[in-house]
Design an enzyme around this catalytic site. Sequence first.
Site, PDB file in Angstrom:
ATOM      1  CB  SER A  15     -27.794 -79.910 125.102  1.00 35.64           C
ATOM      2  OG  SER A  15     -27.896 -81.220 124.562  1.00 35.64           O
ATOM      3  CG  ASP A 199     -23.088 -83.796 118.281  1.00 32.57           C
ATOM      4  OD1 ASP A 199     -24.279 -84.055 117.973  1.00 32.57           O
ATOM      5  OD2 ASP A 199     -22.777 -83.262 119.358  1.00 32.57           O
ATOM      6  CG  HIS A 202     -26.307 -81.714 120.405  1.00 33.61           C
ATOM      7  ND1 HIS A 202     -25.145 -82.379 120.735  1.00 33.61           N
ATOM      8  CD2 HIS A 202     -26.932 -81.428 121.563  1.00 33.61           C
ATOM      9  CE1 HIS A 202     -25.058 -82.475 122.046  1.00 33.61           C
ATOM     10  NE2 HIS A 202     -26.138 -81.912 122.576  1.00 33.61           N
TER      11      HIS A 202
END
Length: 270
Positions: A15, A199, A202
């Site tokens: 991600s 967070d 990321h």
Amino acid sequence: MPTVERDAFMLFGDSITQGAWEPNLNALGQRLSHVYSRSLDILNRGLSGYNTEWALPVFEQSFPKREEKGARVQLLTIWFGANDACIVPSPQHVPIERFKENVVRMVEMVKSPESDYYSPWTRVILLTPPPVNTHQRGADLQSRNPPLALDRLFETTEAYAEAVREIGVDQGVAVVDVWKLLWDAAAHNEASLDRYLTDGLHLNGAGYERPKASAADSSDQIVFNQLIETIRERYPEMHYENLRPTFPWWAEINWENPSESLYAKSTQSS
């Protein structure tokens, strides 16, 4: 006239790679697309939530086999570890030795002459996972409905980053040490990582790229800047400043007879 297939710069990862195209971040993928806009196509192969175990079958379907004709992948980044480093019982957890085997497998698929995916022109760059801010991460998970337990540990992710460094040395490929870059930028203070992470896991815009205060201020060279610097040092022929455009700059067009000069050319100067 045949259709032009431009050579490519492929970003393969989880991600954190996928998020490099997130709007309003001016992030890694966007910046690369800008500087390589006239010479290479930037391919986003980021897979949110994936570990290396799940990514391997996708890599086999994403990277061209040696007998396939078409555009060549000139640059390839492999950026995993953030999910592999999840702690048991997370389904994303991959034991560190298995993680190393998987990353080596990806590198050797490209580098080994015996591989169906052998690509001698592809320059491979590994990226280490960034450090985890467990304060941020824990708060984010606790805010969910239902609340979730902390799934990553600072020291564990550091070990996976070290594994990537070791693979780079063993395989003779370049490494962008994202873990060290962000840890140094945060002055070795875990709580201060919130300047670079959304967070605790990321990257935000500052993590992907933060303008350098001066040429000597290496702590400001976050992922984009360091990736470009690594290409300049290890693969200078593929630095965007050293590539010719696929099609000529407008001032180089033969204005009297334009069609004679408007054919695609190799982007490499030699």
